[in-house]
Design an enzyme around this catalytic site. Structure first.
Site, PDB file in Angstrom:
ATOM      1  N   GLY A 242       0.832  -1.198   0.000  1.00 36.11           N
ATOM      2  CA  GLY A 242       0.000   0.000   0.000  1.00 36.11           C
ATOM      3  C   GLY A 242       0.868   1.250   0.000  1.00 36.11           C
ATOM      4  O   GLY A 242       0.533   2.262  -0.640  1.00 36.11           O
TER       5      GLY A 242
ATOM      6  N   ASP B 147      -7.906   5.891  -0.646  1.00 36.27           N
ATOM      7  CA  ASP B 147      -7.003   4.832  -0.178  1.00 36.27           C
ATOM      8  C   ASP B 147      -7.841   3.674   0.361  1.00 36.27           C
ATOM      9  O   ASP B 147      -8.336   3.709   1.486  1.00 36.27           O
ATOM     10  CB  ASP B 147      -6.095   5.419   0.915  1.00 36.27           C
ATOM     11  CG  ASP B 147      -5.125   4.387   1.475  1.00 36.27           C
ATOM     12  OD1 ASP B 147      -5.315   3.182   1.232  1.00 36.27           O
ATOM     13  OD2 ASP B 147      -4.173   4.800   2.173  1.00 36.27           O
TER      14      ASP B 147
ATOM     15  N   TYR C  92      -3.403   7.067   7.785  1.00 31.78           N
ATOM     16  CA  TYR C  92      -2.210   6.255   7.527  1.00 31.78           C
ATOM     17  C   TYR C  92      -2.209   5.858   6.058  1.00 31.78           C
ATOM     18  O   TYR C  92      -3.153   5.230   5.571  1.00 31.78           O
ATOM     19  CB  TYR C  92      -2.187   4.984   8.397  1.00 31.78           C
ATOM     20  CG  TYR C  92      -0.859   4.263   8.277  1.00 31.78           C
ATOM     21  CD1 TYR C  92       0.212   4.593   9.105  1.00 31.78           C
ATOM     22  CD2 TYR C  92      -0.654   3.283   7.306  1.00 31.78           C
ATOM     23  CE1 TYR C  92       1.438   3.960   8.971  1.00 31.78           C
ATOM     24  CE2 TYR C  92       0.580   2.654   7.175  1.00 31.78           C
ATOM     25  CZ  TYR C  92       1.621   2.997   8.016  1.00 31.78           C
ATOM     26  OH  TYR C  92       2.842   2.384   7.883  1.00 31.78           O
TER      27      TYR C  92
ATOM     28  N   THR D  25      11.906  -3.410  -9.361  1.00 27.56           N
ATOM     29  CA  THR D  25      12.261  -4.503 -10.279  1.00 27.56           C
ATOM     30  C   THR D  25      11.236  -5.626 -10.330  1.00 27.56           C
ATOM     31  O   THR D  25      10.879  -6.104 -11.400  1.00 27.56           O
ATOM     32  CB  THR D  25      13.634  -5.091  -9.886  1.00 27.56           C
ATOM     33  OG1 THR D  25      14.568  -4.016  -9.831  1.00 27.56           O
ATOM     34  CG2 THR D  25      14.110  -6.129 -10.885  1.00 27.56           C
TER      35      THR D  25
HETATM   36  C1  PLP Z   1      -5.143   2.809   4.722  1.00 27.03           C
HETATM   37  C2  PLP Z   1      -3.756   2.296   4.525  1.00 27.03           C
HETATM   38  N1  PLP Z   1      -3.044   2.721   3.475  1.00 27.03           N
HETATM   39  C3  PLP Z   1      -1.798   2.289   3.239  1.00 27.03           C
HETATM   40  C4  PLP Z   1      -1.183   1.399   4.091  1.00 27.03           C
HETATM   41  C5  PLP Z   1       0.204   0.941   3.820  1.00 27.03           C
HETATM   42  O1  PLP Z   1       0.195  -0.364   3.378  1.00 27.03           O
HETATM   43  P1  PLP Z   1       1.500  -1.275   3.493  1.00 27.03           P
HETATM   44  O2  PLP Z   1       1.801  -1.449   4.940  1.00 27.03           O
HETATM   45  O3  PLP Z   1       1.111  -2.538   2.815  1.00 27.03           O
HETATM   46  O4  PLP Z   1       2.589  -0.571   2.775  1.00 27.03           O
HETATM   47  C6  PLP Z   1      -1.883   0.929   5.203  1.00 27.03           C
HETATM   48  C7  PLP Z   1      -1.254  -0.005   6.155  1.00 27.03           C
HETATM   49  O5  PLP Z   1      -1.697  -0.195   7.253  1.00 27.03           O
HETATM   50  C8  PLP Z   1      -3.205   1.392   5.421  1.00 27.03           C
HETATM   51  O6  PLP Z   1      -3.917   0.982   6.486  1.00 27.03           O
END
Ligand code: PLP
Length: 435
Positions: free
Chosen positions: A109, A236, A136, A293
């Site tokens: 993410g 997100d 987050y 990669t």
């Molecule tokens: C809403 C949200 N976006 C992005 C992320 C980031 O994902 P990752 O930890 O897989 O990089 C998280 C992780 O908790 C998340 O809860």
């Protein structure tokens, strides 16, 4: 402390750990994790939703086994293969959107959000990102710099980030949550109208910030403002998307079509895989500016395709809505039982449920209790973590059964009762600081 846990302490970097109890796992099946002694634990986190289809789902096992056996290389950087193209096409078919669109394939993410944010800055020629307090979006780069949770924890905010207050129906800061919504939207509009905003990034349900479900229509009004001012909205869906809230997308609740949607966690069925879906004019440029990669590799993309097919084919959004309602009702049914006075609020959608623990006299957040409850739940046989300091985040695999939902209620009720009665060793809990 066991030997395995001690070896982990001596070998694996603390910077990547978020621990609540000394959990050791050696295998898993469905919504169950198994520890080295053979004890079965009910998984109410699904590895923060990454194991959203449960452990060892046959569709993923089959897809990954096939893909790894005769894998055509290990990335989409300089070659194409059927599963990378197929996954992008699957996502384009499942995610609503207008005009010509593209799909970025990544690993987590974090990079999906980072790339989407950078691409918006490049496409608009503007710098400022509108984000939310206690949000987050990731642990690297711009995604980290616009994450309120990191900034709260002392990380430097991105110099061009502006944080808006996310309306919290349980803890309004003004006279009412409606007043908070209005204040937030006015603030957002002031910035959006100023002409310097590259994009707005928002979680449809604030997850790590405390599993906060905004009032109905908030997202739609925010999206309307972004549209009016020609500012792309990044939704997100990394943690809350793909079936968990009882709809395929969390943004479906507000009936919007965001400009860019990011995915991760469950998309890989436990393997590292993420995606950003959005307009071609944003995600095509500048070429070769987001190179990893092994992004788009055959194994992870095969898993991703199996995950999407399973979510749709097994009607997991509908299932999440039904089992989630049972689980939430069961938790509400704890009212009147010992310790239940410490439950300030139960909220959520589908299989994303937050239980906010409070001091019953003051109504204040009780973070200490949250640490003790998750510790006690682990002792009693369930894995659950807390977010926002004092909110149990219940996000089990989407395949959770009715019987497992009942068991979850029993264990959580007992854990809250025991912790409230002071039966948990506070010194032992303090060794696992959580966050
Ligand atoms: C809403 C949200 N976006 C992005 C992320 C980031 O994902 P990752 O930890 O897989 O990089 C998280 C992780 O908790 C998340 O809860």
């Amino acid at each position: 402390m066991s030997t395995l846990y001690a070896r982990d302490e001596a070998a694996v970097a603390g910077i990547e750990k978020l621990r609540f109890f000394p959990l050791e796992v050696v295998s898993g099946h469905g919504s169950t994790l198994v520890d080295p002694a053979g004890r079965e634990l009910l998984d109410l986190s699904a590895t923060w939703t990454a194991s959203g289809l449960g452990h060892g789902h046959p569709a993923i096992v089959e897809a990954v086994t096939r893909a790894v056996r005769d894998a055509p290389g290990s990335g989409g950087l300089s070659a194409v293969h059927p599963d990378s193209v197929g996954l992008a096409e699957d996502l384009l078919a499942l995610v609503p959107g207008d005009g010509e669109r593209r799909v970025y394939l990544g690993h987590a993410g974090s990079d999906a959000n980072d790339v989407a944010l950078r691409a918006c800055r490049h496409a608009t020629g503007r710098r400022t990102v509108l984000a939310f307090e206690h949000s987050y979006h990731g642990g690297v780069g711009v995604a980290m710099g616009v994450s309120g949770v990191h900034v709260d924890a002392g990380a430097p905010p991105d110099p061009d980030a502006v944080f808006l207050p996310y309306p919290n129906p349980f803890r309004p800061v003004g006279d009412s949550v409606e007043a908070d919504v209005t204040a937030c939207l006015e603030l957002a509009e002031g910035h959006l109208a100023g002409g310097s905003i590259a994009c707005l990034i928002v979680e449809p349900i604030l997850s790590d910030g405390g599993l906060i479900v905004p009032p109905d229509g908030f997202l739609a009004r925010l999206h309307g403002l972004c549209r009016r001012h020609g500012v792309p909205m990044i939704c997100d869906e990394v943690k809350m998307g793909l079936g968990r809230p009882g709809t395929l997308h969390a943004f479906d609740h507000d009936g919007i079509t965001p400009d860019i949607v990011t995915f991760g966690k469950v998309l890989g069925g436990g393997l590292p895989l993420s995606a950003a879906v959005g307009p071609a004019h944003i995600l095509d440029n500048p070429p070769a500016a987001a190179l990893l990669t092994t992004a788009g590799n055959p194994v992870c993309t095969a898993a991703g395709r199996a995950v999407l097919a399973t979510i749709v084919g097994e009607q997991l959004p509908e299932r999440a809505a039904a089992i989630g309602a049972l689980l939430a009702d069961g938790l509400r049914g704890l009212a009147g039982s010992p310790g239940a006075e410490r439950i300030g609020d139960i909220r959520g959608r589908g299989l994303a449920i937050g239980v906010e623990l409070v001091d019953p006299d003051s109504g204040e957040r009780d973070s200490r209790l949250a640490g003790q409850v998750v510790y006690r739940a682990w002792e009693l046989g369930a894995i659950v973590y807390y977010v926002g300091g004092n909110v149990l985040e219940i996000t089990p695999p989407l395949v959770l059964t009715e019987a497992e939902a009942g068991r979850a209620v029993e264990i959580l009720g007992a854990a809250i009762a025991d912790a409230a009665a002071g039966k948990v060793n506070a010194e032992e809990v303090a060794r696992y600081a959580g966050w």
